[in-house]
Design a protein around this motif. Structure first.
Motif, PDB file in Angstrom:
ATOM      1  N   ALA A 168      -0.575   8.356  -5.622  1.00  0.00           N
ATOM      2  CA  ALA A 168      -1.400   8.778  -4.592  1.00  0.00           C
ATOM      3  C   ALA A 168      -2.857   9.313  -5.220  1.00  0.00           C
ATOM      4  CB  ALA A 168      -0.813  10.144  -4.243  1.00  0.00           C
ATOM      5  N   ALA A 169      -2.758   9.720  -6.373  1.00  0.00           N
ATOM      6  CA  ALA A 169      -3.971  10.035  -6.840  1.00  0.00           C
ATOM      7  C   ALA A 169      -4.941   9.137  -6.961  1.00  0.00           C
ATOM      8  CB  ALA A 169      -3.824  10.786  -8.245  1.00  0.00           C
ATOM      9  N   ALA A 170      -4.623   7.889  -7.448  1.00  0.00           N
ATOM     10  CA  ALA A 170      -5.322   6.596  -7.599  1.00  0.00           C
ATOM     11  C   ALA A 170      -6.002   6.149  -5.900  1.00  0.00           C
ATOM     12  CB  ALA A 170      -4.811   5.616  -8.132  1.00  0.00           C
ATOM     13  N   GLN A 171      -5.222   6.537  -5.054  1.00  0.00           N
ATOM     14  CA  GLN A 171      -5.664   6.064  -3.764  1.00  0.00           C
ATOM     15  C   GLN A 171      -6.856   7.017  -3.173  1.00  0.00           C
ATOM     16  OE1 GLN A 171      -4.650   3.523  -1.855  1.00  0.00           O
ATOM     17  NE2 GLN A 171      -2.912   2.999  -3.125  1.00  0.00           N
TER      18      GLN A 171
ATOM     19  N   GLY B  30      -8.282   5.778   0.082  1.00  0.00           N
ATOM     20  CA  GLY B  30      -6.872   5.134   0.595  1.00  0.00           C
ATOM     21  C   GLY B  30      -6.375   6.087   1.860  1.00  0.00           C
ATOM     22  N   ALA B  31      -6.048   7.261   1.798  1.00  0.00           N
ATOM     23  CA  ALA B  31      -5.545   7.950   2.751  1.00  0.00           C
ATOM     24  C   ALA B  31      -6.555   8.413   3.702  1.00  0.00           C
ATOM     25  CB  ALA B  31      -4.591   9.232   2.198  1.00  0.00           C
TER      26      ALA B  31
ATOM     27  N   ALA C 114      -4.246   1.291   7.006  1.00  0.00           N
ATOM     28  CA  ALA C 114      -4.427   0.034   7.060  1.00  0.00           C
ATOM     29  C   ALA C 114      -4.056  -0.609   8.213  1.00  0.00           C
ATOM     30  CB  ALA C 114      -3.761  -0.799   5.763  1.00  0.00           C
ATOM     31  N   ALA C 115      -2.788  -0.106   8.832  1.00  0.00           N
ATOM     32  CA  ALA C 115      -2.072  -0.557   9.910  1.00  0.00           C
ATOM     33  C   ALA C 115      -3.160  -0.297  11.155  1.00  0.00           C
ATOM     34  CB  ALA C 115      -0.706  -0.144  10.016  1.00  0.00           C
TER      35      ALA C 115
ATOM     36  N   LEU D 246       0.819  -1.126  -0.082  1.00  0.00           N
ATOM     37  CA  LEU D 246       0.199  -0.069  -0.161  1.00  0.00           C
ATOM     38  C   LEU D 246       0.743   1.215  -0.102  1.00  0.00           C
ATOM     39  CD1 LEU D 246      -2.895  -1.057   2.766  1.00  0.00           C
ATOM     40  CD2 LEU D 246      -2.801  -0.996  -0.036  1.00  0.00           C
ATOM     41  N   SER D 247       2.006   1.116  -0.153  1.00  0.00           N
ATOM     42  CA  SER D 247       3.086   2.374  -0.275  1.00  0.00           C
ATOM     43  C   SER D 247       2.649   3.190  -1.421  1.00  0.00           C
ATOM     44  CB  SER D 247       4.423   1.794  -0.413  1.00  0.00           C
ATOM     45  OG  SER D 247       4.905   0.963   0.703  1.00  0.00           O
ATOM     46  N   THR D 248       2.700   4.302  -1.178  1.00  0.00           N
ATOM     47  CA  THR D 248       2.359   5.467  -2.366  1.00  0.00           C
ATOM     48  C   THR D 248       3.417   6.355  -2.516  1.00  0.00           C
ATOM     49  OG1 THR D 248       1.597   6.874  -0.542  1.00  0.00           O
ATOM     50  CG2 THR D 248      -0.082   5.131  -1.553  1.00  0.00           C
ATOM     51  N   THR D 249       3.351   6.780  -3.851  1.00  0.00           N
ATOM     52  CA  THR D 249       4.303   7.758  -4.479  1.00  0.00           C
ATOM     53  C   THR D 249       3.431   8.860  -4.983  1.00  0.00           C
ATOM     54  OG1 THR D 249       4.294   6.544  -6.735  1.00  0.00           O
ATOM     55  CG2 THR D 249       5.994   5.907  -4.955  1.00  0.00           C
ATOM     56  N   ALA D 250       4.304   9.847  -5.390  1.00  0.00           N
ATOM     57  CA  ALA D 250       3.404  10.896  -5.941  1.00  0.00           C
ATOM     58  C   ALA D 250       2.532  10.686  -7.213  1.00  0.00           C
ATOM     59  CB  ALA D 250       4.359  12.190  -6.379  1.00  0.00           C
TER      60      ALA D 250
END
Length: 348
Positions: A17-20, A109-110, A189-190, A10-14
């Protein structure tokens, strides 16, 4: 058997992130007077986040058993550029339960937690999101820049609380950290994986770890109503946080017992010395009464501390639900846009 949870996927990058997307969780309790203006500010915020980061947003309003018109106003809010969920709890379960209900119902996501009284400025959210997307932080929490306008006794109590709860803790809870914070998808998620029912979000959000950063801010003045957190409720919340997240009170009770036992032993030696060497007889009644009252009071305090933890164990064993949802409504911004488009087509 795996005793942990792998959230690395579930790690995100720039770029991802938009998809999350972002879910903004807002617990509400008698916030009817300012809810419409807060929603408009959140809609404007969602528009800016969409333009800057291509980030889709939703707002999850959790009505925690309000006795005014908060629920009816929330149900009437329009999804102007942002999806809206309204989760109505069956009664007032408390802020921690309302935050958990919002976390459970969030679909993005976030997660961003913020209060519904307007003191958490929506304009600051862009900065929090920037730390997540641009800088790669998983937990972005806020704290009051200063407490100069608060009474000295309250400031002292806050420092004492954090000193006690962090005593011996591996993961410290930052002083003045509030519930206004952003969690990345893997941090959210954690947090969902933690099973306890006696929840203290400030402590749990720090305990999960990951990269964290603090953002100082000045809370805005309340535009309506009064805070529902009386001194008594604040003391109760402090006890809840201590006993749910820390064993410091038990350690303090143990050290106090060792100190009193040592003092009693030394006092006994002094009596023995005066009797055998100097031939003096120490009067027994005053020292006996003072000793019994001191030891008896300390024992009652220790029993009360242990009782708090036993109560927590009983609550966990009962495994009652943290909350019940009486009503759940959802409105999608794209559905409204499609409806408006179809109405324009029919009119043409």
């Amino acid at each position: 058997m795996m005793l942990g949870t792998d959230v690395s996927s579930l790690s995100t990058t720039a770029a991802t992130a938009a998809a999350q997307g972002l879910s903004i969780v807002v617990p509400l309790y008698n916030e009817a007077a300012g809810l419409a203006s807060l929603h408009q500010r959140l809609c404007d915020l969602a528009t800016r986040l969409k333009a800057r980061y291509r980030l889709a947003s939703e707002v999850v309003y959790v009505d925690d058993g309000s006795s005014d018109g908060t629920l009816s106003i929330a149900l009437g809010l329009k999804p102007d550029g942002v999806d809206v969920q309204v989760v109505s709890l069956s009664r007032n379960f408390g802020k921690e339960a309302a935050l958990m209900a919002g976390l459970d119902h969030a679909k993005r996501g976030a997660i961003l937690f913020m209060d519904g009284d307007g003191q958490h400025p929506p304009d600051l959210v862009e900065k929090l999101v920037g730390h997540w997307i641009d800088d790669g932080y998983d937990v972005v929490y806020t704290a009051k820049a200063n407490r100069d306008n608060e009474p000295f006794l309250r400031r002292l109590s806050v420092r004492g609380f954090y000193a006690l709860i962090n005593w011996g803790a591996r993961q410290k809870i930052p002083e003045d950290a509030g519930d206004f914070r952003l969690l990345s998808p893997r941090a959210a998620a954690a947090l969902r994986q933690l099973p306890e029912r006696n929840r203290f979000f400030k402590g749990l959000a720090s305990w999960i770890g990951f990269r964290q950063i603090r953002v100082d801010y000045e809370p805005a003045a309340r535009v309506h109503g009064m805070t529902t957190f009386s001194p008594g409720r604040l003391v109760g919340l402090s006890i809840e946080g201590l006993t749910s997240f820390s064993v410091a009170p038990l350690r303090f009770a143990s050290l106090l017992g060792v100190f009193l036992a040592s003092a009693a032993f030394l006092f006994g030696l002094s009596i023995l010395w005066e009797t055998m060497i100097d031939g003096k007889s120490v009067p027994g009644y005053p020292s006996l009464v003072v000793g019994l009252m001191t030891i008896g009071g300390v024992q009652l305090i220790m029993i009360g501390i242990v009782g708090e933890y036993i109560g927590k164990i009983l609550s966990e064993l009962k495994a009652r639900p943290i909350y019940f949802v009486a009503e759940h409504a959802e409105k999608r911004a794209d559905a409204r846009a499609d409806s408006d488009a179809s109405e324009r087509t029919a009119a043409e």
